[in-house]
Design an enzyme around this catalytic site. Structure first.
Site, mmCIF file in Angstrom:
data_model
loop_
_atom_site.group_PDB
_atom_site.id
_atom_site.type_symbol
_atom_site.label_atom_id
_atom_site.label_comp_id
_atom_site.label_asym_id
_atom_site.label_seq_id
_atom_site.Cartn_x
_atom_site.Cartn_y
_atom_site.Cartn_z
ATOM 1 N N LYS A 30 -12.151 -79.285 -0.050
ATOM 2 C CA LYS A 30 -11.487 -78.044 -0.463
ATOM 3 C C LYS A 30 -10.211 -78.381 -1.244
ATOM 4 C CE LYS A 30 -9.108 -75.256 2.202
ATOM 5 N NZ LYS A 30 -7.799 -75.169 1.476
ATOM 6 N N ARG A 58 -4.515 -71.454 6.331
ATOM 7 C CA ARG A 58 -3.748 -70.351 5.736
ATOM 8 C C ARG A 58 -4.517 -69.025 5.760
ATOM 9 N NH1 ARG A 58 -1.510 -74.725 2.222
ATOM 10 N NH2 ARG A 58 0.723 -74.737 2.656
ATOM 11 N N HIS A 112 -9.608 -75.695 12.399
ATOM 12 C CA HIS A 112 -10.731 -74.783 12.226
ATOM 13 C C HIS A 112 -11.978 -75.648 12.041
ATOM 14 C CE1 HIS A 112 -10.253 -75.851 8.049
ATOM 15 N NE2 HIS A 112 -9.017 -75.380 8.046
ATOM 16 N N MET A 139 -12.888 -72.360 4.544
ATOM 17 C CA MET A 139 -12.019 -72.367 5.732
ATOM 18 C C MET A 139 -10.689 -73.014 5.392
ATOM 19 S SD MET A 139 -14.155 -72.582 9.077
ATOM 20 C CE MET A 139 -15.642 -71.627 9.286
ATOM 21 N N HIS A 186 -11.702 -78.802 9.839
ATOM 22 C CA HIS A 186 -11.107 -79.998 10.458
ATOM 23 C C HIS A 186 -12.102 -80.648 11.420
ATOM 24 C CE1 HIS A 186 -7.254 -77.606 9.793
ATOM 25 N NE2 HIS A 186 -6.992 -78.727 9.165
ATOM 26 N N GLN A 231 -6.163 -83.118 -4.219
ATOM 27 C CA GLN A 231 -5.573 -84.038 -3.246
ATOM 28 C C GLN A 231 -6.461 -85.279 -3.074
ATOM 29 O OE1 GLN A 231 -3.599 -82.891 0.598
ATOM 30 N NE2 GLN A 231 -5.602 -83.298 1.465
HETATM 31 O O1 PAF Z 1 -4.692 -81.779 3.669
HETATM 32 C C1 PAF Z 1 -3.742 -81.767 4.489
HETATM 33 O O2 PAF Z 1 -3.811 -81.185 5.583
HETATM 34 C C2 PAF Z 1 -2.463 -82.522 4.139
HETATM 35 O O3 PAF Z 1 -2.173 -82.413 2.786
HETATM 36 C C3 PAF Z 1 -2.485 -83.995 4.594
HETATM 37 C C4 PAF Z 1 -3.570 -84.781 3.887
HETATM 38 C C5 PAF Z 1 -2.710 -84.063 6.098
HETATM 39 C C6 PAF Z 1 -1.152 -84.657 4.272
HETATM 40 O O4 PAF Z 1 -0.092 -84.030 4.912
#
Ligand code: PAF
Length: 281
Positions: free
Chosen positions: A149, A187, A34, A184, A37, A153
């Site tokens: 977002k 999911r 989307h 965005m 990305h 992570q």
């Molecule tokens: O954020 C994501 O799409 C995933 O957690 C990642 C960083 C590609 C790891 O699989």
């Protein structure tokens, strides 16, 4: 644009690029692209000689009752979009290629993985950290771009890079939102028409919190209460957490600093959505 399916092919290409002193940027993704990305790809493009996008729905970051099997996929569309955004290579391995039989080595980033999403998705960040380190080792990028977002992570990956002396610069990109404010996410495709309306509760709750802080509120409890009430006023919503605390350590704190993180995880129907903002007083 090349599409590479094996680790050896990816390593060989990366080695060739490195021998030419090219700067390599990596955008790790799970596909179903989307605008969020695509913004990461554009950012990488503006900084690198060669851009690699990895597309791998990583099974080890999904819990047993999560959406691994129904995670949205559309490789042909992703390929088209990546080409449009001038990506040089998509690394598109399958699960067997990434996790050989006998695989047993994991990266565990401890404290910072415990709270927020970590508390509701046991093992999730272990899966993320492990696959991201594998991708770094395979692609050998100079830098890698992640969207904010997935705020926790990003903190987990930054901690891993610092702790394990990994020579990859972590570049972050602000959240990309739909015109009405919904963050965005791949999911979002799961949401029915009515759930899509309720999904706005996260962004609207953030706006309420931002206004409270702008107007001088320094009480975490009051912010949490207002956010909680707002989210639950929408149908189909169930809150996993409302976090108000330190943006770096991800610890709840009693002192209200100038910058404080508000992070949310909310189920709307069967879809789990996250969002966040730094509140500045
Ligand atoms: O954020 C994501 O799409 C995933 O957690 C990642 C960083 C590609 C790891 O699989």
């Amino acid at each position: 644009m090349k599409v590479l399916r094996t680790v050896d092919q990816m390593k060989a290409l990366s080695l060739e690029w490195r021998s030419r002193d090219y700067i390599i940027g990596l955008v790790p993704t799970m596909g179903f692209f989307h605008q969020g990305h695509l913004a990461l790809m554009d950012k990488a493009r503006s900084m690198a000689d060669r851009v690699v996008v990895s597309l791998f729905v990583n099974p080890t970051q999904f819990g047993p009752n999560e959406d691994l099997d129904r995670y949205p996929r559309n490789f042909e569309k992703d390929k088209y979009l990546a080409t449009e955004h001038d990506v040089d290579c998509i690394f598109f391995p399958d699960a067997e290629e990434m996790y050989h039989p006998g695989f047993q080595t994991w990266v565990e980033v401890t404290d910072i993985s415990q709270g927020l999403c970590g508390a509701f998705r046991p093992g999730h960040f272990r899966g993320v950290a492990t696959v991201v380190l594998k991708l770094f080792n395979i692609v050998q990028p100079d830098f890698s771009v992640f969207g904010l977002k997935d705020y926790q992570q990003v903190q987990v990956i930054k901690r891993m890079v610092e702790d394990l002396n990994i020579p990859v610069k972590i570049v972050t990109h602000p959240i990309i939102r739909e015109p009405d404010g919904l963050a965005m996410s791949s999911r979002n495709a799961y949401l029915s028409k009515d759930e899509r309306k309720s999904a706005l509760c996260l962004y609207n709750a953030i706006k309420i919190a931002e206004n409270m802080v702008k107007n001088g509120c320094k009480s975490r409890a009051e912010i949490k209460k207002a956010v909680n009430e707002h989210i639950l006023s929408y149908p189909y919503t169930k809150i996993d957490y409302i976090f108000v605390g330190n943006p770096e350590t991800l610890e709840e704190q009693t002192v209200f600093d100038k910058k404080i993180l508000l992070a949310l995880a909310v189920h709307v129907g069967k879809t789990r959505l996250i969002d966040n903002a730094i509140l500045e007083s």
